[in-house]
Scaffold this active site. Structure first.
Site, mmCIF file in Angstrom:
data_model
loop_
_atom_site.group_PDB
_atom_site.id
_atom_site.type_symbol
_atom_site.label_atom_id
_atom_site.label_comp_id
_atom_site.label_asym_id
_atom_site.label_seq_id
_atom_site.Cartn_x
_atom_site.Cartn_y
_atom_site.Cartn_z
ATOM 1 N N ALA A 14 5.762 16.687 -1.091
ATOM 2 C CA ALA A 14 5.393 17.159 0.297
ATOM 3 C C ALA A 14 3.831 16.505 0.318
ATOM 4 C CB ALA A 14 5.160 18.733 0.164
ATOM 5 N N THR A 222 3.162 -8.306 -1.167
ATOM 6 C CA THR A 222 2.796 -8.017 0.219
ATOM 7 C C THR A 222 1.239 -8.003 0.548
ATOM 8 O OG1 THR A 222 3.103 -5.625 -0.097
ATOM 9 C CG2 THR A 222 4.883 -6.737 0.941
ATOM 10 N N LEU A 223 0.636 -8.639 1.517
ATOM 11 C CA LEU A 223 -0.841 -9.058 1.662
ATOM 12 C C LEU A 223 -1.233 -8.296 2.606
ATOM 13 C CD1 LEU A 223 -0.666 -12.741 0.487
ATOM 14 C CD2 LEU A 223 -1.184 -10.691 -0.894
ATOM 15 N N ASP A 248 -2.744 4.276 10.309
ATOM 16 C CA ASP A 248 -2.570 4.919 8.943
ATOM 17 C C ASP A 248 -1.528 3.859 8.198
ATOM 18 O OD1 ASP A 248 -2.247 6.381 6.708
ATOM 19 O OD2 ASP A 248 -1.415 7.978 7.724
ATOM 20 N N ALA A 251 2.543 4.844 3.506
ATOM 21 C CA ALA A 251 3.911 4.352 3.608
ATOM 22 C C ALA A 251 4.343 3.188 4.077
ATOM 23 C CB ALA A 251 4.517 5.536 4.326
ATOM 24 N N ALA A 252 3.397 2.100 4.500
ATOM 25 C CA ALA A 252 3.828 0.762 4.904
ATOM 26 C C ALA A 252 4.503 0.156 3.715
ATOM 27 C CB ALA A 252 2.300 0.148 5.130
ATOM 28 N N ASP A 254 6.311 1.382 1.578
ATOM 29 C CA ASP A 254 7.541 1.935 1.450
ATOM 30 C C ASP A 254 8.611 1.849 2.525
ATOM 31 O OD1 ASP A 254 6.718 3.398 -0.762
ATOM 32 O OD2 ASP A 254 6.089 5.265 0.336
ATOM 33 N N SER A 293 6.202 8.038 10.280
ATOM 34 C CA SER A 293 5.926 6.573 10.664
ATOM 35 C C SER A 293 6.935 5.655 10.432
ATOM 36 C CB SER A 293 4.505 5.999 10.054
ATOM 37 O OG SER A 293 4.849 5.831 8.610
#
Length: 313
Positions: A14, A222-223, A248, A251-252, A254, A293
Site C-alpha cells: 500500500a 534507463t537515464l 511525479d 513508478a516510472a 515499473d 500513473s
C-alpha cells in the site's frame, strides 16, 4: 502456440504518498498539499503496467490480513491483473512511505512486512500451473533476494524470458546474473551495483559491461531525461527520451519494465518493446502516484505515433 502472458513475482504494498513543495531536511517539518493511498510495490506496479499494455498478467506475492490487503487485491484486479496466486499471510500488508516534491522527485521508505513471506513454493506452484500460458517472467528486489534468485533459475529452466529490475539496489547472490536475459536498472541502481558513476550514456555503457561480465544477456539502463542505453554482446544502442512534463517520477521504472515485458510476451522484438517501454515510463511521470500513473496501451501507442510523425523522413 506462443505464450503471450506475463508472470510477475514480487512485492505488493500500500503506497502512502505525501506531496509538498519541497522535501524536508533531517529534523524539519514541512506542510504538504496532497495525500494519496493506493496500490503500489514494484511487483504490483509492473503487473499493472503489463496488464494495461494488454498482456494476460498473473501476480505472485503476499498480502496480510489488514485493510490494506483488500485495497491491494482490489487494486490489482481493477487493472486486470489475475490475483488467484496472491497469498494471504498473518499480519500487516507491506507499506511504502513516499514523499514527492514540486519538481516530481521523490524519496521512498519501503517496509516489506507480508512480502517477506513470499517463498520458493509460491514460485514453483505458479510456474507449474501457468506452464504454456506465460512467456516472460518479471522480477524485482523488494522481496527476499533468495526467492528472487530461485525464481530467476526456475523461470529460465522453464524457458521463460527472465527480466530483472534490480531495484532497490540491494546485494543479490552472484549466480543470479547468469539466469537473467534482460536487466533494467536506472542510473542510480546501475551506479550502486557496479561501482561506476552513471551520469550519461558513456558511463552507462561502462556500467553495462559489469552485468555482461556476470552473464546477463542484455542490459537496458534507463537515464530519465537522457533516454536509455542498451548493451549486449553484439554492441550498444542509445535511445532518445520522450519529452514530457514531470509531475511525479514514482513508478516510472515499473512502467518501463512492465510494458517491456508485456511487449516482448506479445511478440515485439527488443527495439520495438523498448520504444513502447520508454513511452510508458514517460507517461507515468506525468501523473501523481504509482499504479494510477501507469498508462494504457492506447496511450502508449499514441505517444509513440506522435513522435514518429514529427521525425523527418
Amino acid at each position: 502456440m506462443h505464450p503471450t502472458g506475463v508472470l510477475v513475482i514480487g512485492s505488493i504494498t500500500a503506497d502512502v504518498t505525501a506531496f509538498a513543495d519541497r522535501l524536508p531536511t533531517p529534523g524539519e517539518t514541512v506542510l504538504g498539499n496532497d495525500f494519496t493511498l493506493v496500490l503500489g510495490g514494484k511487483g504490483a506496479n509492473q503487473a499493472v503496467a503489463a496488464a494495461r499494455f494488454g498482456a494476460p498478467t498473473w501476480m505472485v506475492g503476499c498480502v496480510g490480513t489488514d485493510p490494506f490487503a483488500t485495497l491491494t487485491r482490489e487494486g490489482l484486479q481493477g487493472h486486470g491483473v489475475r490475483t488467484d496466486r496472491v497469498r494471504t499471510v498473518e499480519g500487516p500488508t507491506g507499506v511504502a512511505h513516499i514523499r514527492v516534491d514540486a519538481s516530481g522527485q521523490n524519496d521512498i521508505v519501503i517496509t516489506p512486512l507480508a512480502n517477506a513471506h513470499l517463498a520458493e513454493e509460491d514460485v514453483d506452484r505458479a510456474l507449474a500451473e501457468l506452464d504454456g500460458q506465460v512467456g516472460v517472467l518479471l522480477l524485482q528486489l523488494e522481496v527476499r533476494s533468495q526467492v528472487t534468485a530461485y525464481a530467476a533459475r526456475a523461470g529460465r529452466a522453464a524457458g521463460l524470458t527472465v527480466v530483472l529490475d534490480p531495484a532497490p539496489a540491494v546485494p543479490v547472490p552472484e549466480e543470479v546474473w547468469r539466469e537473467v536475459d534482460i536487466v533494467t536498472p536506472n542510473e542510480t541502481e546501475a551506479s550502486v551495483l557496479t561501482g561506476v558513476s552513471v551520469t550519461d550514456a558513456d558511463s552507462a555503457e561502462q556500467a553495462a559491461a559489469w552485468f555482461l561480465e556476470r552473464g546477463v544477456r542484455t542490459v537496458v539502463i534507463t537515464l530519465g531525461g537522457l533516454g536509455a542505453v542498451t548493451v549486449c554482446a553484439d554492441g550498444g544502442q542509445r535511445s532518445e527520451p520522450f519529452t514530457v512534463q514531470a509531475v511525479d517520477t514514482t513508478a516510472a521504472g515499473d512502467a518501463f519494465t512492465g510494458t517491456l515485458g508485456a511487449a516482448l510476451a506479445q511478440g515485439d522484438d527488443l527495439d520495438r518493446a523498448r520504444t513502447h517501454a520508454m513511452a510508458a515510463g514517460a507517461l507515468a511521470v506525468t501523473k501523481p502516484g504509482a499504479s494510477p500513473s501507469l498508462p494504457a496501451r492506447d496511450e502508449v501507442l499514441a505517444l509513440v505515433a506522435r513522435r514518429a510523425s514529427t521525425v523527418p523522413a
